[in-house]
Scaffold this motif. Structure first.
Motif, PDB file in Angstrom:
ATOM      1  N   PRO A 185       0.817  -1.219   0.000  1.00  6.36           N
ATOM      2  CA  PRO A 185       0.000   0.000   0.000  1.00  6.36           C
ATOM      3  C   PRO A 185       0.851   1.270   0.000  1.00  6.36           C
ATOM      4  N   GLU A 186       2.013   1.206   0.657  1.00  9.54           N
ATOM      5  CA  GLU A 186       2.913   2.369   0.709  1.00  9.54           C
ATOM      6  C   GLU A 186       3.356   2.787  -0.694  1.00  9.54           C
ATOM      7  N   LEU A 187       3.761   1.808  -1.516  1.00  4.86           N
ATOM      8  CA  LEU A 187       4.223   2.141  -2.854  1.00  4.86           C
ATOM      9  C   LEU A 187       3.064   2.524  -3.768  1.00  4.86           C
ATOM     10  N   ALA A 188       1.920   1.913  -3.562  1.00  2.00           N
ATOM     11  CA  ALA A 188       0.753   2.309  -4.341  1.00  2.00           C
ATOM     12  C   ALA A 188       0.405   3.759  -4.046  1.00  2.00           C
ATOM     13  N   ALA A 189       0.511   4.149  -2.781  1.00  2.00           N
ATOM     14  CA  ALA A 189       0.227   5.535  -2.400  1.00  2.00           C
ATOM     15  C   ALA A 189       1.255   6.497  -2.969  1.00  2.00           C
ATOM     16  N   ALA A 190       2.474   5.988  -3.260  1.00  2.00           N
ATOM     17  CA  ALA A 190       3.536   6.836  -3.814  1.00  2.00           C
ATOM     18  C   ALA A 190       3.341   7.126  -5.297  1.00  2.00           C
ATOM     19  N   GLY A 191       2.361   6.475  -5.914  1.00  2.00           N
ATOM     20  CA  GLY A 191       2.046   6.834  -7.297  1.00  2.00           C
ATOM     21  C   GLY A 191       2.185   5.734  -8.319  1.00  2.00           C
ATOM     22  N   ALA A 192       2.427   4.501  -7.886  1.00  2.00           N
ATOM     23  CA  ALA A 192       2.539   3.396  -8.842  1.00  2.00           C
ATOM     24  C   ALA A 192       1.145   2.842  -9.143  1.00  2.00           C
ATOM     25  N   LEU A 193       0.836   2.710 -10.417  1.00  2.00           N
ATOM     26  CA  LEU A 193      -0.411   2.095 -10.854  1.00  2.00           C
ATOM     27  C   LEU A 193      -0.220   0.582 -10.882  1.00  2.00           C
TER      28      LEU A 193
END
Length: 212
Positions: A185-193
Motif C-alpha cells: 500500500p505504501e508504494l501504491a500511495a507513492a504513485g505506482a499504478l
C-alpha cells in the motif's frame, strides 16, 4: 525483464533451493521472495544477513547461477502473457523501448535473444553497468539517458517492489504488473499504478489520447 517479460522468477526461486540441496542445508522460500527484483550483490548481502555464520553462503552463491541455468535449459523460459502483443503495439506506435534489469547485461541479452525478444528493444541496461542496483534510481536514469528521453517522459513497467522504488526515485511514471510479490500500500500511495497483466497495460496505453 525477469518476471515482467520472461517468466523466470519462479525458476530463480527454485534455483536457491536446488543450490542448497547438495550442500545439505535448507533455503528459506520467504527469503527468495524478498530478493525478487534485487541486484545479485544485494541478494548476496541478504543471504549473509539472514543466516548464521556457519551457513555455507559462499558455496550457495557459487552454485546458484549453475542451478538457475540448468533449470532454464531443462524447463525453458516462457515469455509472459501479453508481452508480444504489447511490443507489437509499441513498435507500431514508434515508442522507443529499453530493458532495465538487475541481471548482468551479457546474461540479460542471452536470455532475451533466446526468447526472440532482443531485437525488439533499442536499449538494454544490465545491473553490472550501474553503480547501484534497484531500488536506487541509477538503472532507470541510465536507460532514459540511452534512449535520449527525459525520465519524466518515460513509463517503467515493473513486477517488483525494488524496481518500483527505483523507477519512482528516477522520476518515471510507474506501472506494476505483480508476479510473485504484490505491491505494498505504501508504494501504491507513492504513485505506482497496479494492473494485473501486460494485456491490461496495452489496453490502457491504447486508450490514451494520441498526444499523451
Amino acid at each position: 525483464m525477469d518476471g515482467l517479460l520472461l517468466d523466470t522468477e519462479p525458476l530463480a526461486a527454485r534455483a536457491w533451493s536446488e543450490a542448497a540441496r547438495p550442500l545439505g542445508v535448507p533455503f528459506d522460500a520467504a527469503l527468495a521472495l524478498r530478493m525478487v527484483g534485487s541486484h545479485f550483490a544485494d541478494c548476496s548481502a541478504m543471504v549473509r544477513a539472514h543466516y548464521p555464520a556457519d551457513y555455507p553462503v559462499d558455496a550457495l552463491l557459487a552454485g546458484w547461477h549453475a542451478a538457475y541455468d540448468a533449470i532454464c535449459a531443462r524447463d525453458g523460459v516462457p515469455v509472459m502473457a501479453g508481452a508480444l502483443d504489447l511490443l507489437d503495439w509499441l513498435e507500431e506506435m514508434g515508442v522507443p523501448r529499453a530493458v532495465a534489469t538487475s541481471t548482468r547485461r551479457a546474461r540479460a541479452c542471452e536470455r532475451l535473444a533466446g526468447a526472440g525478444l532482443l531485437p525488439r528493444f533499442d536499449v538494454v541496461v544490465g545491473g553490472d553497468e550501474v553503480a547501484r542496483g534497484k531500488p536506487a534510481p541509477d538503472i532507470y536514469l541510465e536507460a532514459a539517458r540511452r534512449l535520449a528521453m527525459p525520465p519524466a517522459r518515460c513509463l517503467a513497467l515493473e513486477d517488483s517492489a525494488p524496481g518500483v522504488r527505483a523507477a519512482l526515485a528516477a522520476g518515471l511514471a510507474v506501472c506494476m504488473v505483480p508476479d510473485l510479490v504484490e505491491l505494498s500500500p505504501e508504494l501504491a500511495a507513492a504513485g505506482a499504478l497496479v494492473v494485473r497483466s501486460l494485456d491490461e497495460v496495452g489496453a490502457r496505453l491504447a486508450a490514451l489520447p494520441a498526444d499523451d
